[in-house]
Every structure is written in structure tokens, then in C-alpha cells.
Scaffold this motif. Structure first.
Motif, short mmCIF file in Angstrom:
data_model
loop_
_atom_site.label_atom_id
_atom_site.label_comp_id
_atom_site.label_asym_id
_atom_site.label_seq_id
_atom_site.Cartn_x
_atom_site.Cartn_y
_atom_site.Cartn_z
N LEU A 160 0.84 -1.19 0.00
CA LEU A 160 0.00 0.00 0.00
C LEU A 160 0.88 1.24 0.00
O LEU A 160 1.95 1.26 0.62
N VAL A 161 0.44 2.26 -0.72
CA VAL A 161 1.10 3.57 -0.68
C VAL A 161 0.02 4.61 -0.44
O VAL A 161 -0.95 4.69 -1.20
N VAL A 162 0.19 5.39 0.62
CA VAL A 162 -0.74 6.47 0.93
C VAL A 162 -0.20 7.75 0.31
O VAL A 162 0.95 8.12 0.56
N ASN A 163 -1.00 8.42 -0.49
CA ASN A 163 -0.56 9.63 -1.19
C ASN A 163 -1.40 10.83 -0.75
O ASN A 163 -2.53 10.68 -0.28
N LYS A 164 -0.82 12.02 -0.90
CA LYS A 164 -1.48 13.29 -0.63
C LYS A 164 -1.94 13.41 0.83
O LYS A 164 -3.02 13.92 1.13
N ALA A 165 -1.09 12.92 1.72
CA ALA A 165 -1.37 13.05 3.15
C ALA A 165 -0.96 14.44 3.63
O ALA A 165 0.13 14.92 3.28
N LEU A 166 -1.80 15.09 4.39
CA LEU A 166 -1.46 16.41 4.92
C LEU A 166 -0.21 16.31 5.79
O LEU A 166 -0.12 15.43 6.65
N PRO A 167 0.77 17.18 5.58
CA PRO A 167 2.01 17.11 6.36
C PRO A 167 1.79 17.19 7.87
O PRO A 167 2.62 16.70 8.64
N ALA A 168 0.67 17.80 8.30
CA ALA A 168 0.40 17.93 9.74
C ALA A 168 0.00 16.61 10.38
O ALA A 168 0.01 16.49 11.61
N LEU A 169 -0.35 15.60 9.58
CA LEU A 169 -0.76 14.32 10.13
C LEU A 169 0.42 13.58 10.76
O LEU A 169 1.58 13.79 10.38
N ASP A 170 0.12 12.74 11.72
CA ASP A 170 1.13 11.87 12.32
C ASP A 170 1.28 10.65 11.40
O ASP A 170 0.43 9.76 11.39
N PHE A 171 2.35 10.63 10.60
CA PHE A 171 2.50 9.59 9.59
C PHE A 171 2.65 8.20 10.21
O PHE A 171 2.17 7.21 9.66
N ALA A 172 3.32 8.12 11.35
CA ALA A 172 3.49 6.82 12.01
C ALA A 172 2.14 6.27 12.46
O ALA A 172 1.85 5.07 12.30
N ASP A 173 1.30 7.16 12.99
CA ASP A 173 -0.03 6.74 13.43
C ASP A 173 -0.89 6.36 12.23
O ASP A 173 -1.64 5.37 12.27
N LEU A 174 -0.79 7.14 11.14
CA LEU A 174 -1.54 6.84 9.93
C LEU A 174 -1.14 5.50 9.35
O LEU A 174 -1.99 4.70 8.94
N GLN A 175 0.16 5.23 9.32
CA GLN A 175 0.64 3.94 8.81
C GLN A 175 0.09 2.79 9.63
O GLN A 175 -0.39 1.79 9.08
N LYS A 176 0.12 2.93 10.94
CA LYS A 176 -0.40 1.87 11.81
C LYS A 176 -1.89 1.65 11.57
O LYS A 176 -2.37 0.51 11.50
N GLN A 177 -2.63 2.75 11.40
CA GLN A 177 -4.08 2.66 11.17
C GLN A 177 -4.38 1.93 9.86
O GLN A 177 -5.24 1.04 9.82
N VAL A 178 -3.66 2.30 8.80
CA VAL A 178 -3.90 1.69 7.49
C VAL A 178 -3.50 0.21 7.49
O VAL A 178 -4.23 -0.65 6.98
N GLU A 179 -2.36 -0.11 8.06
CA GLU A 179 -1.90 -1.50 8.09
C GLU A 179 -2.83 -2.37 8.92
O GLU A 179 -3.10 -3.53 8.57
N THR A 180 -3.35 -1.83 10.01
CA THR A 180 -4.29 -2.58 10.85
C THR A 180 -5.61 -2.79 10.12
O THR A 180 -6.20 -3.88 10.16
N THR A 181 -6.07 -1.77 9.41
CA THR A 181 -7.34 -1.86 8.70
C THR A 181 -7.30 -2.90 7.59
O THR A 181 -8.26 -3.67 7.41
N TYR A 182 -6.20 -2.94 6.83
CA TYR A 182 -6.15 -3.78 5.64
C TYR A 182 -5.28 -5.04 5.79
O TYR A 182 -5.24 -5.85 4.87
N ASN A 183 -4.58 -5.15 6.90
CA ASN A 183 -3.68 -6.28 7.10
C ASN A 183 -2.71 -6.42 5.94
O ASN A 183 -2.50 -7.49 5.37
N ALA A 184 -2.13 -5.29 5.55
CA ALA A 184 -1.17 -5.24 4.45
C ALA A 184 -0.14 -4.15 4.78
O ALA A 184 -0.48 -3.15 5.41
#
Length: 259
Positions: free
Chosen positions: A190-214
Motif C-alpha cells: 500500500l502507498v498512501v498519497n497526498k497526506a497532509l504534512p500535519a498528520l502523524d505519519f506513524a499513526d496513519l501507517q499503523k491505522q492503514v496497516e491494521t485496517t487492511y492487514n497489508a
């Protein structure tokens, strides 16, 4: 053996083609022999990123699918753009080939009206891999899920799914991953694109990986410089020190390590 990589998104506007172009250019500059097939036949456009105007295209993927030429006749060597874009004069050890689809309205209308032989398309992928001696063949798919996209995903060694941090993208990505798993794609990234720089990227990565198991191969920030470039070139060749380019290099390394 050529590694076939399908890059897909469930919805349009994710930046799929830009990510593919930058990833392929990065790998070619790293010494690999890389091919790109614009299989988004209904809405082609990746040729623009490499400065390949319609006037320079004698044969496109459409011509091959209609039996007007061999698939090798549709391959254009765009390796020179890797040096021209970056302003460097040193030799690039790799090679980069582009197989464009036609931007002509009549050709697009014919595809929409008549379709084409997806088995012939698959044969073309295999022949390109052999005759160009490719290390990697990237397939730029049409957004959503149709017969052609399912073929491209189904024959790939790696499927890279692009999504934005957006509720509609999240739902569509779940469908895409379910299909890819049913097709038994060996590796999904998975590649997440156009993420707002203010977001916590580590938290976003964990959320996406947990959601999709990928695994998330990278998160690319929304960039003013990327917007300003407006697809007039390959971003990572002009802004090599930009955080986006460092992430693209990281994604390329992950693909190298899959072999």
C-alpha cells in the motif's frame, strides 16, 4: 525473470500515474531495465510526464491490440529523459521504456465500444519482458475494477495499491485488496498519497496497516511543489532531495528486496 508490478487505485485522482513514473525512473537510474505500459487505455496520460507528444508516437498499445503492429513497435526508449530532467550529463546505467496508449478520441471510443482481447494484452506483456530484457515491467491500470484491470493484477508479482487518507478511498481499497487476494497476487503493498504534512505519519501507517492487514510501503505528503510541476516532468528528477523522493527511493528498495 521480469517482475511484473501492477499499480492500481480504486478511484481516480490518487496520483497513481505520477507515483508510477517516479518509481520507474528512480529504479532505472539505479541501473535496472524498466518498462512502463499505460494500460489505462480509457484515459491515458503517463506519456506526458516523459515528454512523449502524440506527434512522436508512431504506434501505441492500441495499434498492437488491433493487430496493426508487433508489441515491440510500441516501445519507446525514454532513458534520455532521466538525464535531461535532472540536468545531469552522466550516463544512466539502466534503461527505461514506455508503451503509451493512444490519446486520440477515435481510438478511445473504439476501446469503449468494442473492448479488446485481454489474452493478447497478456501475451504482449510477456513478449515485452523478453525482447527488452526487462528487470521490471510496470502496468499503469485503469481505476476501479474491470476485466483488463483484473488481468493486470492477476498476472503481477507485486500489486501496489494507491490510496489517499479519504473515506471513499478507504472503502474502495478494501474491495481492491479483497480481489487481489482472491487472485493470489504474491505480494501486495500500500502507498498512501497526498497526506497532509500535519498528520502523524506513524499513526496513519499503523491505522492503514491494521485496517487492511497489508504493509504500507510509504506515505507521500501533499506537496506544493508537486502541484506546481503539474505533470510537466518527473518530480524526483527535479527535486531529488525532497521528502517525496526519499520515500519513493524507500519503496523502490522494498521492491528490490522482494526478489
Amino acid at each position: 525473470m521480469t517482475q511484473i508490478i501492477a499499480i492500481h487505485s480504486f478511484r481516480g485522482g490518487t496520483g497513481k500515474s505520477n507515483i508510477l513514473a517516479n518509481l520507474a525512473a528512480t529504479m532505472a537510474r539505479g541501473g535496472k531495465r524498466v518498462g512502463i505500459v499505460d494500460a489505462d487505455i480509457q484515459s491515458p496520460g503517463i506519456h506526458i510526464l516523459f515528454g512523449l507528444n502524440e506527434e512522436k508516437i508512431n504506434y501505441s498499445l492500441n495499434d498492437y491490440l488491433w493487430g496493426r503492429c508487433d508489441i515491440k513497435d510500441t516501445a519507446y526508449d525514454v532513458t534520455h529523459t532521466l538525464m535531461a530532467e535532472s540536468g545531469e550529463t552522466s550516463t544512466v546505467n539502466g534503461k527505461l521504456y514506455l508503451i503509451p496508449s493512444s490519446i486520440k478520441a477515435g481510438e478511445i471510443a473504439r476501446i469503449l465500444r468494442e473492448g479488446y482481447d485481454v489474452v493478447l494484452l497478456n501475451d504482449g506483456f510477456q513478449e515485452l519482458s523478453h525482447c527488452l530484457k526487462l528487470d521490471y515491467l510496470f502496468i499503469d491500470t485503469h481505476p476501479g475494477l474491470n476485466e483488463e484491470t483484473l488481468l493486470s493484477i492477476g498476472i503481477s508479482n507485486v500489486a501496489i495499491v494507491i490510496l489517499r487518507p479519504d473515506s471513499q478511498d478507504f472503502q474502495g481499497t478494501a474491495v481492491t485488496l479483497d480481489v487481489a487476494r482472491k487472485l493470489k497476487v504474491p505480494k501486495i503493498l500500500l502507498v498512501v498519497n497526498k497526506a497532509l504534512p500535519a498528520l502523524d505519519f506513524a499513526d496513519l501507517q499503523k491505522q492503514v496497516e491494521t485496517t487492511y492487514n497489508a504493509p504500507v510501503a510509504g506515505i507521500l505528503p501533499l506537496s506544493v511543489e508537486m502541484v506546481q510541476l503539474a505533470s510537466k516532468g518527473i518530480f524526483c528528477l527535479r527535486y531529488s532531495d525532497h521528502p517525496i523522493c526519499q520515500t519513493v527511493k524507500g519503496i523502490a528498495e522494498q521492491i528490490f528486496n522482494l526478489e
